[in-house]
Design an enzyme around this catalytic site. Structure first.
Site, PDB file in Angstrom:
ATOM      1  N   SER A 415     -24.775  82.455 -12.498  1.00 30.29           N
ATOM      2  CA  SER A 415     -24.826  83.640 -13.359  1.00 30.29           C
ATOM      3  C   SER A 415     -25.145  83.279 -14.809  1.00 30.29           C
ATOM      4  CB  SER A 415     -23.480  84.357 -13.366  1.00 30.29           C
ATOM      5  OG  SER A 415     -23.037  84.620 -12.074  1.00 30.29           O
ATOM      6  N   HIS A 436     -30.775  85.099  -8.669  1.00 32.02           N
ATOM      7  CA  HIS A 436     -29.495  85.646  -9.133  1.00 32.02           C
ATOM      8  C   HIS A 436     -29.280  87.032  -8.543  1.00 32.02           C
ATOM      9  CE1 HIS A 436     -26.756  87.032 -12.612  1.00 32.02           C
ATOM     10  NE2 HIS A 436     -26.058  86.542 -11.612  1.00 32.02           N
ATOM     11  N   GLU A 448     -32.575  88.833  -9.931  1.00 34.62           N
ATOM     12  CA  GLU A 448     -33.213  88.142 -11.060  1.00 34.62           C
ATOM     13  C   GLU A 448     -33.775  86.827 -10.544  1.00 34.62           C
ATOM     14  OE1 GLU A 448     -30.994  89.430 -15.212  1.00 34.62           O
ATOM     15  OE2 GLU A 448     -30.165  87.803 -14.045  1.00 34.62           O
ATOM     16  N   ASN A 486     -26.809  89.988 -17.401  1.00 36.11           N
ATOM     17  CA  ASN A 486     -25.473  89.603 -17.869  1.00 36.11           C
ATOM     18  C   ASN A 486     -25.452  89.355 -19.372  1.00 36.11           C
ATOM     19  OD1 ASN A 486     -24.274  89.813 -15.391  1.00 36.11           O
ATOM     20  ND2 ASN A 486     -24.340  87.634 -14.917  1.00 36.11           N
TER      21      ASN A 486
HETATM   22  P1  NAD Z   1     -16.319  82.309  -4.740  1.00 40.29           P
HETATM   23  O1  NAD Z   1     -15.240  81.580  -5.418  1.00 40.29           O
HETATM   24  O2  NAD Z   1     -16.003  83.601  -4.069  1.00 40.29           O
HETATM   25  O3  NAD Z   1     -16.996  81.381  -3.634  1.00 40.29           O
HETATM   26  C1  NAD Z   1     -17.430  80.075  -3.857  1.00 40.29           C
HETATM   27  C2  NAD Z   1     -17.418  79.341  -2.519  1.00 40.29           C
HETATM   28  O4  NAD Z   1     -18.048  78.089  -2.690  1.00 40.29           O
HETATM   29  C3  NAD Z   1     -16.016  79.061  -1.968  1.00 40.29           C
HETATM   30  O5  NAD Z   1     -15.905  79.577  -0.672  1.00 40.29           O
HETATM   31  C4  NAD Z   1     -15.935  77.537  -1.958  1.00 40.29           C
HETATM   32  O6  NAD Z   1     -15.185  77.037  -0.853  1.00 40.29           O
HETATM   33  C5  NAD Z   1     -17.391  77.161  -1.860  1.00 40.29           C
HETATM   34  N1  NAD Z   1     -17.663  75.817  -2.349  1.00 40.29           N
HETATM   35  C6  NAD Z   1     -17.253  75.249  -3.496  1.00 40.29           C
HETATM   36  N2  NAD Z   1     -17.754  74.001  -3.597  1.00 40.29           N
HETATM   37  C7  NAD Z   1     -18.502  73.784  -2.501  1.00 40.29           C
HETATM   38  C8  NAD Z   1     -19.276  72.682  -2.031  1.00 40.29           C
HETATM   39  N3  NAD Z   1     -19.368  71.581  -2.733  1.00 40.29           N
HETATM   40  N4  NAD Z   1     -19.909  72.826  -0.863  1.00 40.29           N
HETATM   41  C9  NAD Z   1     -19.817  73.931  -0.129  1.00 40.29           C
HETATM   42  N5  NAD Z   1     -19.097  75.004  -0.526  1.00 40.29           N
HETATM   43  C10 NAD Z   1     -18.447  74.917  -1.688  1.00 40.29           C
HETATM   44  O7  NAD Z   1     -17.463  82.501  -5.819  1.00 40.29           O
HETATM   45  P2  NAD Z   1     -18.512  83.697  -5.956  1.00 40.29           P
HETATM   46  O8  NAD Z   1     -17.917  84.790  -6.714  1.00 40.29           O
HETATM   47  O9  NAD Z   1     -19.108  83.961  -4.642  1.00 40.29           O
HETATM   48  O10 NAD Z   1     -19.602  83.029  -6.909  1.00 40.29           O
HETATM   49  C11 NAD Z   1     -20.496  82.047  -6.438  1.00 40.29           C
HETATM   50  C12 NAD Z   1     -21.639  81.888  -7.436  1.00 40.29           C
HETATM   51  O11 NAD Z   1     -22.284  83.150  -7.584  1.00 40.29           O
HETATM   52  C13 NAD Z   1     -21.224  81.477  -8.830  1.00 40.29           C
HETATM   53  O12 NAD Z   1     -22.212  80.646  -9.371  1.00 40.29           O
HETATM   54  C14 NAD Z   1     -21.174  82.792  -9.579  1.00 40.29           C
HETATM   55  O13 NAD Z   1     -21.352  82.658 -10.965  1.00 40.29           O
HETATM   56  C15 NAD Z   1     -22.338  83.504  -8.945  1.00 40.29           C
HETATM   57  N6  NAD Z   1     -22.272  84.961  -9.043  1.00 40.29           N
HETATM   58  C16 NAD Z   1     -21.113  85.622  -8.864  1.00 40.29           C
HETATM   59  C17 NAD Z   1     -21.094  87.010  -8.958  1.00 40.29           C
HETATM   60  C18 NAD Z   1     -19.817  87.779  -8.717  1.00 40.29           C
HETATM   61  O14 NAD Z   1     -19.763  88.951  -9.098  1.00 40.29           O
HETATM   62  N7  NAD Z   1     -18.813  87.193  -8.093  1.00 40.29           N
HETATM   63  C19 NAD Z   1     -22.267  87.708  -9.221  1.00 40.29           C
HETATM   64  C20 NAD Z   1     -23.456  87.008  -9.379  1.00 40.29           C
HETATM   65  C21 NAD Z   1     -23.436  85.637  -9.287  1.00 40.29           C
END
Ligand code: NAD
Length: 691
Positions: A415, A436, A448, A486
């Site tokens: 993000s 994104h 994005e 964002n």
């Molecule tokens: P989350 O915490 O829900 O999920 C992350 C997952 O990644 C977890 O299940 C974890 O076990 C896994 N993980 C961590 N390290 C790992 C590895 N080395 N190998 C395999 N799996 C691994 O996070 P999220 O909210 O889904 O966010 C994920 C990404 O998406 C981030 O970069 C975040 O900035 C981006 N994002 C989030 C949102 C949102 O609203 N939550 C929106 C857009 C983008």
């Protein structure tokens, strides 16, 4: 066979004249088609050997609608209303033979014919509402006469296309045919009409199912049931007025009323905004300077790393597009949760009838899960969605460099992080791109596409093409903190945090935002997402901001003890005395004398900085066009469509007014850096968008 003009032919077989339009790609009702129809009809009617006329189209569709290149220009004659009046008035039966999509003006043309035959595969609709307009070619007067007041409202206010089968059930279509035999069936049908002296069923002469008085109560019920569609938009209201006119006035007066209501919409800010977004969406797909030979790469299989909130949603999105997905997470529990969430989403879609249960099960069967990164080996595209930590993402990409096959596209869903730093962890930065998605990824329309310094043209072309394939709007962004959407909305959030210390409590700020047209206020949104996950660091938290104090006291939002609001067991918010007191304490400590802010002042405080930030994105080249920024915010943050997005809205507010406001803020000590582009446009009478 007579060539009427460059796009129209007339061909008579055994007493039936076929007036065929051939104007690729979609037989839009441009000037030549209108002229061809008028002259062709005149010739057919003048020919004593002709007993009936069929209007048909060559190629993949009947007239798909108006010619969008004629938008905003004065129309060359004949005008649709006159053309349709002459069809209506014809003394020989005129039959429309519909295949493909008959939308907008295309369907209005068919409605002006005396009878309609359609291929079973055809789609019909009056979607003008999406452009902030109404069907201005007599559609608002003819549709209620054919299908009744209630259905006409539904067709025009919702604007959704319907199948030929449904159109027939509603009375919009008389006869169905197979697509292959449509032309022949239409000719046969027209001949039978002539042979049996069938009446010239002029839609204009039909009565609506309800009188004006009866229609009023149907309209009132419809408006109340669909209040959401009316809020902020002008077109639905004018469509309703036009339908009331159809029920209450003679046809010609109704047509005059329709014209008035159409002109009003055409001149309205709301429709201008919606038309701007229509073109913005098309423009966003074009990337100038992309090498011509940059062919999109084939993407036949996808792997998603990280099975959290985003990973699950992203996997669902690809499954929905029919692609096989391998979901990888090092946590088996996360994989299990994600699998359950994805199957419940797909089954819910089937239960709601959005997909058949067979399709849902087939999509689910294409999902595999794994705890090993090596499972990505066959994927054409890998999308990383692990925690938002730079070092972690770099490590994952370094591993992917070995695990993914050569030529695979390596995408990050980060993000805010530096995509170039992530790409540098691999030996193939040209294959790295940002994809994104916005939460929930299978619902929000924005994608994005983040272009790294070394992203290749082919990878970029593929990523933009994925947008279409996933039924999303792909918008290109350069690398910066927060990319387009964002980064802009961070300015709104900061302004909201400042504002609650100066006067309005969170509920008033939120009320101003929902009044503006956002579905949710900024503080209600924070409570929903969870205050602990949006920028709160437990280790360094020291009561410096209202959010830190709320989090320290265990008020994490809806999920725990309430946040800026309190919540009942139905998750309904109410003002929180605790949160309000925390805010008051901050004000006292900062020596602020709170004052009242009117809603439009709140909007200025929150959204003018967003416009300013958009100008900076343009200066920096992060966004290619102002319209891309508008598209991103509308599709990613539900910025209200009827305002056209932040840049279009900024233009309508007036850039000098925005500049003066920001300068006053600066003078009173707010740390706002004014964009030189905004300043230049504001002082030279310029604008961000070509309104
Ligand atoms: P989350 O915490 O829900 O999920 C992350 C997952 O990644 C977890 O299940 C974890 O076990 C896994 N993980 C961590 N390290 C790992 C590895 N080395 N190998 C395999 N799996 C691994 O996070 P999220 O909210 O889904 O966010 C994920 C990404 O998406 C981030 O970069 C975040 O900035 C981006 N994002 C989030 C949102 C949102 O609203 N939550 C929106 C857009 C983008």
């Amino acid at each position: 066979m007579t060539q009427i003009n460059e796009v129209t032919q007339l061909h008579t077989v055994d007493g039936v004249a076929v007036l065929a339009i051939d104007s690729p790609p979609v037989n839009a009702l441009g000037a030549a088609v209108r002229r061809g129809l008028q002259d062709g009809l005149r010739a057919a009617l003048a020919d004593a050997a002709v007993r009936a006329v069929v209007i048909a189209c060559a190629g993949r569709t009947f007239c798909a609608g108006a010619d969008i290149s004629e938008f905003d220009k004065p129309l060359a004659p004949p005008h649709l209303v006159e053309l349709f009046a002459s069809i209506d008035a014809a003394e020989k039966p005129v039959v429309a033979a519909i295949h493909g999509t008959a939308l907008g003006g295309g369907l209005e043309l068919a409605l002006a014919c005396h009878y309609r035959i359609a291929a079973v595969t055809a789609q019909l609709g009056l979607p003008e509402v999406a452009l902030g307009l109404l069907p201005g070619g007599g559609g608002t007067q003819r549709a209620p006469r054919l299908v009744g007041v209630a259905d006409a409202l539904e067709i025009m206010v919702l604007g959704q296309p319907m199948s030929a089968l449904i159109a027939q059930a509603k009375g919009l279509v008389d006869v169905l045919a197979t697509e292959a035999d449509l032309r022949e069936d239409a000719v046969r049908y027209a001949r039978r009409l002539a042979d049996t002296d069938a009446p010239l069923r002029r839609t204009r002469d039909l009565a609506t199912d309800l009188s004006g008085l009866e229609a009023a109560s149907v309209v009132a019920e419809f408006t109340a049931r669909n209040a959401r569609l009316f809020k902020g938009f002008k077109a639905p209201l004018n469509i309703v007025k036009a339908v009331e006119a159809a029920a209450g006035l003679p046809f010609d007066q109704g047509i005059a009323r329709e014209a008035e209501l159409f002109d009003e919409l055409m001149a309205s800010r709301e429709s201008a905004a919606q038309r701007h977004l229509f073109f913005a969406e098309r423009a966003a797909a074009k990337i100038p300077g992309l090498a011509r030979e940059a062919q999109a790469l084939p993407v036949k299989s996808v792997a998603v790393i990280g099975a959290g909130t985003m990973g699950s949603g992203i996997a669902t999105t690809f499954l929905n597009a029919g692609l096989p997905v391998t979901l990888v997470d090092r946590s088996p529990e996360a994989l299990e949760r994600a699998g359950a969430a994805i199957s419940s989403t797909l089954r819910a879609a089937a239960a709601k009838g959005r997909i058949t249960s067979e399709v849902g099960e087939a999509q689910l069967a294409r999902l595999t899960t794994s705890a090993e990164l090596s499972a990505v080996a066959d994927a054409d595209l890998v999308v990383e969605a692990v925690f938002e930590q730079l070092e972690l993402k770099k490590a994952v990409f370094a591993d992917l460099d070995h695990a993914a096959k050569p030529g695979a596209i390596l995408a990050s869903n980060t993000s805010f992080l530096d995509l170039n730093a992530i790409a540098a962890a691999t030996s193939r930065p040209q294959d790295v791109v940002g994809l994104h998605f916005f939460a929930p990824a299978n619902v929000m329309r924005l994608l994005e596409v983040v272009r790294g310094e070394q992203t290749s043209d082919a990878v970029l072309a593929t990523a933009m093409g994925l947008g279409r394939r996933l039924k999303k709007v792909a918008v290109l962004s350069g690398v910066c903190d927060g990319f387009i959407a964002n980064r802009l909305m961070a300015r709104r959030g900061e302004a909201a945090d400042r504002l609650i210390l100066r006067g309005p409590m969170p509920r008033y700020v939120d009320k101003a935002l929902t009044g503006f047209g956002f579905p949710m206020g900024v503080f209600a949104m924070l409570d929903l997402v969870g205050l602990d996950v949006v920028g709160w660091d437990r280790e360094t938290s020291a009561g410096r901001t209202v959010q830190e104090v709320l989090c320290e006291r265990g008020r994490w939002g809806q999920k725990q003890n309430g946040g800026y609001y309190d919540y009942d067991d139905q998750r309904r918010p109410s003002p929180s005395p605790v949160a309000d007191e925390i805010i008051r304490e901050f004000r006292t400590r900062q020596g602020v004398q709170p004052r009242c802010y009117a809603d439009d002042e709140i909007i200025a405080e929150l959204l003018y900085p967003v416009v300013n930030e958009g100008a900076k994105l343009l200066e920096e080249g992060v966004a290619l066009r102002a319209s891309d920024i508008d598209m991103a915010l509308v599709a990613g943050y539900a910025w209200p469509t009827f305002t056209g997005g932040p840049m279009f809205w900024g233009d309508t507010v007036g850039l000098p007014k925005i500049l003066a406001h920001l300068k006053a803020k600066q003078a009173s000590g707010d740390a706002i850096a004014i964009s030189p582009l905004l300043e230049r446009l504001a002082t030279t009478g310029g604008a961000f968008t070509g309104r």
